[in-house]
Design a protein around this motif. Sequence first.
Motif, PDB file in Angstrom:
ATOM      1  N   PRO A 114      37.935  56.907  24.461  1.00 17.11           N
ATOM      2  CA  PRO A 114      36.937  56.327  23.566  1.00 17.11           C
ATOM      3  C   PRO A 114      37.491  57.016  22.181  1.00 17.11           C
ATOM      4  O   PRO A 114      37.403  57.990  21.976  1.00 17.11           O
ATOM      5  CB  PRO A 114      35.439  56.596  24.051  1.00 17.11           C
ATOM      6  CG  PRO A 114      35.767  56.696  25.421  1.00 17.11           C
ATOM      7  CD  PRO A 114      36.839  57.529  25.479  1.00 17.11           C
ATOM      8  N   LEU A 115      37.538  55.997  21.175  1.00 18.36           N
ATOM      9  CA  LEU A 115      37.334  56.493  20.034  1.00 18.36           C
ATOM     10  C   LEU A 115      36.145  57.014  19.435  1.00 18.36           C
ATOM     11  O   LEU A 115      35.077  56.374  19.977  1.00 18.36           O
ATOM     12  CB  LEU A 115      38.017  55.444  18.965  1.00 18.36           C
ATOM     13  CG  LEU A 115      39.279  54.631  19.284  1.00 18.36           C
ATOM     14  CD1 LEU A 115      39.721  53.620  18.148  1.00 18.36           C
ATOM     15  CD2 LEU A 115      40.455  55.824  19.178  1.00 18.36           C
ATOM     16  N   ASP A 116      35.990  58.166  18.522  1.00 18.36           N
ATOM     17  CA  ASP A 116      34.796  58.830  18.420  1.00 18.36           C
ATOM     18  C   ASP A 116      33.885  57.593  17.809  1.00 18.36           C
ATOM     19  O   ASP A 116      32.581  57.628  17.999  1.00 18.36           O
ATOM     20  CB  ASP A 116      34.983  59.873  17.435  1.00 18.36           C
ATOM     21  CG  ASP A 116      35.508  61.186  18.131  1.00 18.36           C
ATOM     22  OD1 ASP A 116      35.417  61.213  19.279  1.00 18.36           O
ATOM     23  OD2 ASP A 116      36.190  62.107  17.385  1.00 18.36           O
ATOM     24  N   ASP A 117      34.227  56.751  16.885  1.00 22.90           N
ATOM     25  CA  ASP A 117      33.403  56.004  16.189  1.00 22.90           C
ATOM     26  C   ASP A 117      32.832  54.881  17.170  1.00 22.90           C
ATOM     27  O   ASP A 117      31.669  54.335  16.894  1.00 22.90           O
ATOM     28  CB  ASP A 117      33.921  55.067  15.174  1.00 22.90           C
ATOM     29  CG  ASP A 117      34.439  56.054  13.877  1.00 22.90           C
ATOM     30  OD1 ASP A 117      34.018  57.238  13.672  1.00 22.90           O
ATOM     31  OD2 ASP A 117      35.429  55.605  13.171  1.00 22.90           O
ATOM     32  N   HIS A 118      33.178  54.762  18.219  1.00 23.38           N
ATOM     33  CA  HIS A 118      32.598  53.661  19.284  1.00 23.38           C
ATOM     34  C   HIS A 118      32.654  54.065  20.541  1.00 23.38           C
ATOM     35  O   HIS A 118      32.660  53.477  21.513  1.00 23.38           O
ATOM     36  CB  HIS A 118      33.904  52.424  19.199  1.00 23.38           C
ATOM     37  CG  HIS A 118      34.201  51.695  17.970  1.00 23.38           C
ATOM     38  ND1 HIS A 118      33.213  50.850  17.411  1.00 23.38           N
ATOM     39  CD2 HIS A 118      35.034  52.046  17.064  1.00 23.38           C
ATOM     40  CE1 HIS A 118      33.482  50.599  16.034  1.00 23.38           C
ATOM     41  NE2 HIS A 118      34.638  50.907  15.899  1.00 23.38           N
ATOM     42  N   TRP A 119      32.323  55.597  20.608  1.00 22.84           N
ATOM     43  CA  TRP A 119      32.539  55.913  22.234  1.00 22.84           C
ATOM     44  C   TRP A 119      31.387  55.386  22.959  1.00 22.84           C
ATOM     45  O   TRP A 119      31.625  54.983  24.119  1.00 22.84           O
ATOM     46  CB  TRP A 119      32.040  57.749  21.919  1.00 22.84           C
ATOM     47  CG  TRP A 119      31.975  58.444  23.188  1.00 22.84           C
ATOM     48  CD1 TRP A 119      33.243  58.862  23.669  1.00 22.84           C
ATOM     49  CD2 TRP A 119      30.993  58.420  24.302  1.00 22.84           C
ATOM     50  NE1 TRP A 119      32.963  59.431  25.038  1.00 22.84           N
ATOM     51  CE2 TRP A 119      31.565  59.267  25.334  1.00 22.84           C
ATOM     52  CE3 TRP A 119      29.740  58.057  24.428  1.00 22.84           C
ATOM     53  CZ2 TRP A 119      31.028  59.606  26.551  1.00 22.84           C
ATOM     54  CZ3 TRP A 119      29.072  58.651  25.628  1.00 22.84           C
ATOM     55  CH2 TRP A 119      29.488  59.299  26.488  1.00 22.84           C
ATOM     56  N   GLY A 120      29.956  55.203  22.510  1.00 20.59           N
ATOM     57  CA  GLY A 120      29.045  54.564  23.445  1.00 20.59           C
ATOM     58  C   GLY A 120      29.315  53.211  23.915  1.00 20.59           C
ATOM     59  O   GLY A 120      29.220  52.826  24.879  1.00 20.59           O
TER      60      GLY A 120
END
Length: 412
Positions: free
Chosen positions: A305-311
């Motif tokens: 997952p990209l950090d900005d959209h992890w969740g």
Amino acid sequence: MNEWQEASLIDLGSVERGRSRHRPRNDSRLFGEEMPFFQTGDVKAATLHMTSAGQYYSDFGVAQSRVWEPGVTCITIAANIAESAVLGRRGCFPDSVLGFTPAQQPDDAYFVKYLLDVHRERLTSAARGTAQDNLSLEKLLAHKFPMPGPVTRCRIAGVLRSLDELIENNRRRSEVLEEMVRAIYREWFVHFRYPGHGDSTLVPSLHGPIPAGWTCGTVQDMVELVKTTVDPGSVDPATPAVGLEHIPRRHLTLDAWDTAEGLGSRKSVFAAGDILFGKIRPYFHKVSVAPIDGICSTDAIVLRPLDDHWGQAVMTVSSGDFVAYATQTSNGTKMPRADWKVIKEFPVTLPSAEVAQRFNAVARDALQTAELLMFQSRELASTRDLLLPKLVLGQVDVSSLNLDAVVEGEVA
């Protein structure tokens, strides 16, 4: 050891086969929502109490079977040999599962479960056949095991049960945390009821009305496909190795793995925080977040997952809608496989940076807590596995064991 004597299970209670008379076994009339129908895989998956069933019977199904009450020890005699669990709720099971009902004291249901755990290899050897392995009722009852008197049996069961119930409690807490995050995900990203949504308006888009400032995208906008593979022989033999059998169904917290030692074919490389998506028979819903670095079967898709959209990435890829999409678009009949080239186009709505960051904080906090509970449970399981043969075989005097001190040392 003076009180220990050779005895069979029939000396402690009754042992009977489960029942599933109707043929064919896959008749759709058998299944519904009336009663849990536990099978050998459900027994194997249980830590101690069996409460989760892969299928449910209808009234028609219940009528041709038998309903068992909680407190019965379920013992597998086919497919998964000599696996056992204590029935935690009313339910049915087929004739590939035996039911032991204690006659002397309820705790004997637990003692028998642990007794079988210790002697599983012996029973598995006895079940080997020319066509298909099968541990018949007669074979099981012919086995004699060293057993202590009722008081000692109760104490042994109590010690081991206490550890297993701590593990089960941790699992339930982990599931509650995951469901909490999933409920928040649905509120924010499906129903658009996120903090501050009252000040936002919905605008037209390719995905229908979405909040102003949000954009349309696909799953590939939130994750990176990890393609790195490695020869297991070139890594440290102690490197964690995950097979599809280790990835739990409908549970984000990965709690089991093996090591790279002895593995043959090339494996995918993953890092802690990556998503492992089981692509074979995707309807099994095997999606978990890796708690450690390691290698895994190439039958799992590794997504970072990209950090900005992890969740949002974690909750989207593990959602029922995404798994259903992967199932519908999979290739193959007997062993359908999800295709990343197809499922990467699964549509998503990307929120504002502020909403994404706030959800990341919620998801990371809950899932990291679930991860800590998992590691605690692994330590408890190690202690249980160490004590199990020593107690059941009488190598340690259970009356001298300080369980409180043992547990405090593991959960500290």
